[in-house]
Scaffold this motif. Structure first.
Motif, short mmCIF file in Angstrom:
data_model
loop_
_atom_site.label_atom_id
_atom_site.label_comp_id
_atom_site.label_asym_id
_atom_site.label_seq_id
_atom_site.Cartn_x
_atom_site.Cartn_y
_atom_site.Cartn_z
N LEU A 317 0.81 -1.21 0.00
CA LEU A 317 0.00 0.00 0.00
C LEU A 317 0.85 1.27 0.00
O LEU A 317 0.54 2.25 -0.68
CB LEU A 317 -0.93 -0.01 1.22
CG LEU A 317 -2.11 -0.98 1.16
CD1 LEU A 317 -2.83 -1.01 2.51
CD2 LEU A 317 -3.08 -0.59 0.05
N ALA A 318 1.94 1.23 0.78
CA ALA A 318 2.81 2.40 0.84
C ALA A 318 3.44 2.69 -0.51
O ALA A 318 3.49 3.84 -0.97
CB ALA A 318 3.89 2.19 1.90
N MET A 319 3.94 1.65 -1.18
CA MET A 319 4.57 1.85 -2.48
C MET A 319 3.54 2.30 -3.52
O MET A 319 3.81 3.18 -4.34
CB MET A 319 5.26 0.56 -2.93
CG MET A 319 6.43 0.15 -2.05
SD MET A 319 7.67 1.46 -1.86
CE MET A 319 8.29 1.56 -3.53
N ALA A 320 2.34 1.70 -3.47
CA ALA A 320 1.29 2.10 -4.41
C ALA A 320 0.88 3.54 -4.17
O ALA A 320 0.62 4.31 -5.10
CB ALA A 320 0.09 1.17 -4.30
N GLY A 321 0.81 3.94 -2.89
CA GLY A 321 0.44 5.30 -2.56
C GLY A 321 1.44 6.32 -3.06
O GLY A 321 1.07 7.40 -3.53
N MET A 322 2.73 5.99 -2.96
CA MET A 322 3.75 6.91 -3.47
C MET A 322 3.79 6.94 -4.99
O MET A 322 4.12 7.96 -5.60
CB MET A 322 5.12 6.53 -2.91
CG MET A 322 5.32 6.95 -1.47
SD MET A 322 7.05 6.82 -0.94
CE MET A 322 7.25 5.03 -0.93
N ALA A 323 3.47 5.82 -5.63
CA ALA A 323 3.54 5.75 -7.08
C ALA A 323 2.41 6.51 -7.76
O ALA A 323 2.58 7.00 -8.88
CB ALA A 323 3.52 4.28 -7.54
N ASP A 324 1.27 6.64 -7.10
CA ASP A 324 0.10 7.28 -7.70
C ASP A 324 0.09 8.77 -7.33
O ASP A 324 0.01 9.12 -6.15
CB ASP A 324 -1.17 6.62 -7.18
CG ASP A 324 -2.42 7.07 -7.93
OD1 ASP A 324 -2.43 8.21 -8.45
OD2 ASP A 324 -3.39 6.29 -7.98
N PRO A 325 0.17 9.66 -8.32
CA PRO A 325 0.18 11.10 -8.01
C PRO A 325 -1.05 11.56 -7.23
O PRO A 325 -0.99 12.55 -6.51
CB PRO A 325 0.22 11.75 -9.40
CG PRO A 325 0.78 10.71 -10.31
CD PRO A 325 0.30 9.39 -9.76
N ARG A 326 -2.16 10.82 -7.34
CA ARG A 326 -3.38 11.23 -6.65
C ARG A 326 -3.28 10.98 -5.15
O ARG A 326 -3.90 11.70 -4.35
CB ARG A 326 -4.58 10.49 -7.23
CG ARG A 326 -4.87 10.84 -8.68
CD ARG A 326 -5.89 9.88 -9.28
NE ARG A 326 -5.38 8.50 -9.28
CZ ARG A 326 -6.07 7.46 -9.74
NH1 ARG A 326 -7.31 7.64 -10.22
NH2 ARG A 326 -5.55 6.25 -9.72
N THR A 327 -2.55 9.94 -4.74
CA THR A 327 -2.45 9.61 -3.32
C THR A 327 -1.12 10.02 -2.70
O THR A 327 -0.97 9.96 -1.49
CB THR A 327 -2.65 8.09 -3.12
OG1 THR A 327 -1.70 7.39 -3.94
CG2 THR A 327 -4.05 7.69 -3.52
N ARG A 328 -0.17 10.44 -3.54
CA ARG A 328 1.15 10.78 -3.02
C ARG A 328 1.10 11.90 -1.98
O ARG A 328 1.82 11.83 -0.96
CB ARG A 328 2.09 11.17 -4.17
CG ARG A 328 3.56 11.28 -3.77
CD ARG A 328 4.41 11.59 -4.98
NE ARG A 328 4.31 10.51 -5.96
CZ ARG A 328 4.40 10.70 -7.27
NH1 ARG A 328 4.56 11.91 -7.77
NH2 ARG A 328 4.32 9.66 -8.10
#
Length: 431
Positions: A317-328
């Motif tokens: 989840l952390a890596m996906a959150g950083m990868a997505d500009p919407r959730t970063r």
């Protein structure tokens, strides 16, 4: 320089004379410069060197702000309060060239290295000055190898990446496994697995390094292929083996040899590529069929499965959150900021233990253990980075004959093993 030529030239560096043997320049003002001494890890490193560098070692502190450097120096013990301070900026090539020319070795904690690291590394390569960092960034090391390796070969400089928790334990564990198997006449290494256990915290710098790589991929999608390639850092990509379906797993499972529940290790994608680069730079002494992976170990039974599932899910989840500009932006608000890190209590109570098992071509099996007290990413990393830097600055002909963009195993090797054992690290091999 071609990938194959990179490896061959590195192995031939011994023929280049005293510079390539690690003798380094003889008329430099400093033995070692700490660049980024005012940052979180930089302060830890300066304090470590103040307490452990041999008497008479000429150390200087460097960074952008003289005032902040002097404040760090004032907090150091004993004669370290007399260390010189040097003002230099990661974006000012002239100041970096002057810094590199003044010293035998530079150790830098200024990251993310993908953003800030290349100019200093290039200045060191041009000046014949040894360089050490603690990067965990695949894209930075790949760029460094492409752009700086040949210059460092020509000057005799050792440009050594990954000198902290990423990736000293991994790199040295496989090195000592290979050396033991070679002494025993047991053949080359085959399938080799690291199981990691650790207790520690995260700093803003670590998060920022991961963010920098993800942002780079967002602006240049071809870089995603580099990150996915298990041999992204190999100088001889065409000769590397097929990893097979069980390499670099992304889910949790029971590891058959130990019965432990395991999952992806947070730094496996970087550490494994450093280890494979070490093998290739030396001409594949670990073997042409050497296959390597890293896993986190969580214990047995239902409790082990629960810990493995939870930790792997949070990591994903952390890596996906950083990868997505919407959730970063949300991740940025929750994560530590650059310059922040775990408390002294957390650093002192931390620990790590890496166990690396291998089977050789003769069928014999070995296990290496690398372990230490202290938060692995900070307290223990200050020791690893500090000892690597001191080795580059002081140990000269005791180091392996090599130059170029190197790994801890290829640049410092057994000398770093010796130094870390002297600091109460466990580095051991058993059959």
């Amino acid at each position: 320089m071609s990938a194959r030529a990179e490896g061959a030239a590195t192995r031939g560096a011994a023929a280049r004379g005293a510079a390539a043997r690690g003798a380094g320049p003889v008329a430099r003002e400093h033995d070692l410069v700490v660049f980024g001494a005012t940052g979180f890890v930089g302060r830890l490193l300066a304090a470590y060197l103040a307490g452990h560098a041999p008497a008479g070692t000429r150390i200087a502190l460097a960074g952008r702000s003289r005032e902040r450097l002097e404040a760090v120096r004032a907090g150091l013990p004993g004669s370290a309060r007399d260390w010189p301070v040097l003002v230099a900026d990661a974006a000012d090539e002239a100041s970096l060239a002057g810094l590199a020319a003044s010293t035998t070795a530079v150790v830098t904690t200024v990251g993310p290295y993908l953003r800030y690291g290349l100019p200093l590394a290039r200045a060191c390569a041009e000046a014949g000055t040894h360089y050490a960092d603690l990067t965990g960034e695949v894209l930075f090391v790949r760029r460094l190898a492409d752009e700086v390796h040949q210059t460092a070969l020509a000057s005799g400089a050792r440009v050594v990446t990954a000198c902290g928790y990423d990736s000293v334990p991994s790199d040295l564990a496989v090195l000592v496994l290979h050396e033991r198997a070679e002494r025993d006449g047991a053949g080359h290494l085959l399938d080799t697995t690291l199981l990691a256990r650790m207790k520690g915290g995260f700093s803003g710098g670590t998060i920022d390094s991961a963010r920098a790589q993800l942002e780079a991929v967002g602006s240049d999608h071809s870089l995603a292929k580099v990150l996915r390639d298990p041999y992204a850092l190999s100088p001889d990509r065409a000769s590397e083996p097929d990893l097979g379906p069980e390499r670099d797993p992304r889910s949790v499972f029971v590891e058959r040899d130990t019965g432990q529940w395991v999952g992806p290790f947070v730094m496996a994608d970087f550490n494994s590529r450093i280890v494979r680069r070490s093998n290739a730079l030396q001409g594949h002494p670990y073997g042409r069929r050497f296959r390597y992976r890293e896993l986190s170990s969580y214990g047995t039974g239902f409790a082990g499965r629960r810990r493995a599932t939870l930790a792997t899910g949070v990591l994903g989840l952390a890596m996906a959150g950083m990868a997505d500009p919407r959730t970063r932006p949300l991740v940025d608000r929750l994560a530590p900021k650059p310059g922040e890190g775990p408390s002294e209590q957390v650093r002192e109570s931390g620990w790590f233990r890496m166990q690396v098992r291998t089977t050789t071509t003769s069928g014999r099996r070995y296990q290496a253990t690398v372990a230490a007290q202290g938060d692995p990413g900070y307290a223990a990393t200050a020791v690893m980075l500090g000892e690597a830097a001191l080795a580059l600055a002081l140990d000269g002909d005791r180091l392996p004959p090599a130059a170029g963009v190197l790994t801890p195993a290829t640049a410092i090797g057994d000398r770093l093993v010796e130094r870390l054992r002297e600091q109460d690290f466990t580095i051991a091999v058993e059959e």
